[in-house]
Design a protein around this motif. Structure first.
Motif, PDB file in Angstrom:
ATOM      1  N   PRO A 195      58.823  27.024  77.656  1.00  0.00           N
ATOM      2  CA  PRO A 195      59.812  27.110  76.570  1.00  0.00           C
ATOM      3  C   PRO A 195      59.225  27.456  75.206  1.00  0.00           C
ATOM      4  O   PRO A 195      59.864  27.244  74.180  1.00  0.00           O
ATOM      5  N   HIS A 196      58.005  27.983  75.143  1.00  0.00           N
ATOM      6  CA  HIS A 196      57.362  28.401  73.898  1.00  0.00           C
ATOM      7  C   HIS A 196      57.227  27.237  72.909  1.00  0.00           C
ATOM      8  O   HIS A 196      57.567  27.359  71.739  1.00  0.00           O
ATOM      9  N   LYS A 197      56.738  26.134  73.436  1.00  0.00           N
ATOM     10  CA  LYS A 197      56.445  24.939  72.629  1.00  0.00           C
ATOM     11  C   LYS A 197      54.970  24.603  72.809  1.00  0.00           C
ATOM     12  O   LYS A 197      54.429  24.711  73.917  1.00  0.00           O
ATOM     13  N   TRP A 198      54.324  24.173  71.736  1.00  0.00           N
ATOM     14  CA  TRP A 198      52.907  23.815  71.826  1.00  0.00           C
ATOM     15  C   TRP A 198      52.722  22.607  72.730  1.00  0.00           C
ATOM     16  O   TRP A 198      53.446  21.628  72.615  1.00  0.00           O
ATOM     17  N   ASP A 199      51.748  22.686  73.630  1.00  0.00           N
ATOM     18  CA  ASP A 199      51.429  21.560  74.520  1.00  0.00           C
ATOM     19  C   ASP A 199      50.505  20.554  73.853  1.00  0.00           C
ATOM     20  O   ASP A 199      50.481  19.393  74.236  1.00  0.00           O
ATOM     21  N   PHE A 200      49.720  21.005  72.884  1.00  0.00           N
ATOM     22  CA  PHE A 200      48.771  20.151  72.169  1.00  0.00           C
ATOM     23  C   PHE A 200      48.950  20.379  70.682  1.00  0.00           C
ATOM     24  O   PHE A 200      49.658  21.287  70.265  1.00  0.00           O
ATOM     25  N   GLY A 201      48.272  19.576  69.898  1.00  0.00           N
ATOM     26  CA  GLY A 201      48.170  19.818  68.471  1.00  0.00           C
ATOM     27  C   GLY A 201      46.833  20.471  68.193  1.00  0.00           C
ATOM     28  O   GLY A 201      45.927  20.439  69.027  1.00  0.00           O
ATOM     29  N   ALA A 202      46.686  21.079  67.017  1.00  0.00           N
ATOM     30  CA  ALA A 202      45.424  21.705  66.635  1.00  0.00           C
ATOM     31  C   ALA A 202      45.144  21.412  65.173  1.00  0.00           C
ATOM     32  O   ALA A 202      46.041  21.474  64.334  1.00  0.00           O
TER      33      ALA A 202
END
Length: 150
Positions: free
Chosen positions: A83-90
């Protein structure tokens, strides 16, 4: 363990040059949160210099670093998959300079040049496979340390 694929060097020169027409140079100061898990993934970066930590929120007060990225590494792949959502933070672990690419423009370029699209997807898949292998190794190491009471 195989050596990590670097996105730009994995592309043949004509395809790399074509992709680079879409690049924008950006920088992030140290300790800047670049993106947060669950946010909209509408771009990606190739790190030119500096270091980025990928993290996962495990409790409301604790984040765990799951990977460290540096020069030549791809930052962000969630733009490629629904769904074009980040799986992690950066977060920028040091000052970072990077090439930024807008996902919509890159996807349109891939539609125009299917060979570029296939090479790009294969390269991202290799990067993901390497990161999965590395993460699995870290988890097994942590589990082993935990089991020994360390």
């Amino acid at each position: 363990m195989t050596k990590a694929t670097k996105l730009l060097t994995a592309l043949p020169q004509p395809q790399r040059a074509h992709l680079m027409t879409l690049a924008r140079e950006v920088s992030f100061p140290e300790d800047t949160r670049i993106f947060e898990a669950g946010g909209t993934a509408d771009r990606f970066w190739v790190i030119r210099s500096g270091a980025v930590s990928l993290d996962q929120q495990v409790t409301t007060l604790q984040r765990v670093t799951v990977a460290s990225l540096g020069s030549g590494d791809l930052l962000g792949w969630s733009w490629l998959f629904p769904p074009h959502k980040w799986d992690f933070g950066a977060v920028a672990f040091s000052p970072v300079r990077a090439h930024e690419f807008q996902a919509a423009a890159v996807l349109a370029l891939c539609d125009e040049d299917p060979q570029l699209g296939m090479t790009l997807v294969r390269s991202v898949a290799e990067i993901l496979a390497h990161r999965l292998e590395t993460t699995r190794g870290k988890l097994l190491e942590q589990y082993s340390l935990h089991r020994r009471g360390m």
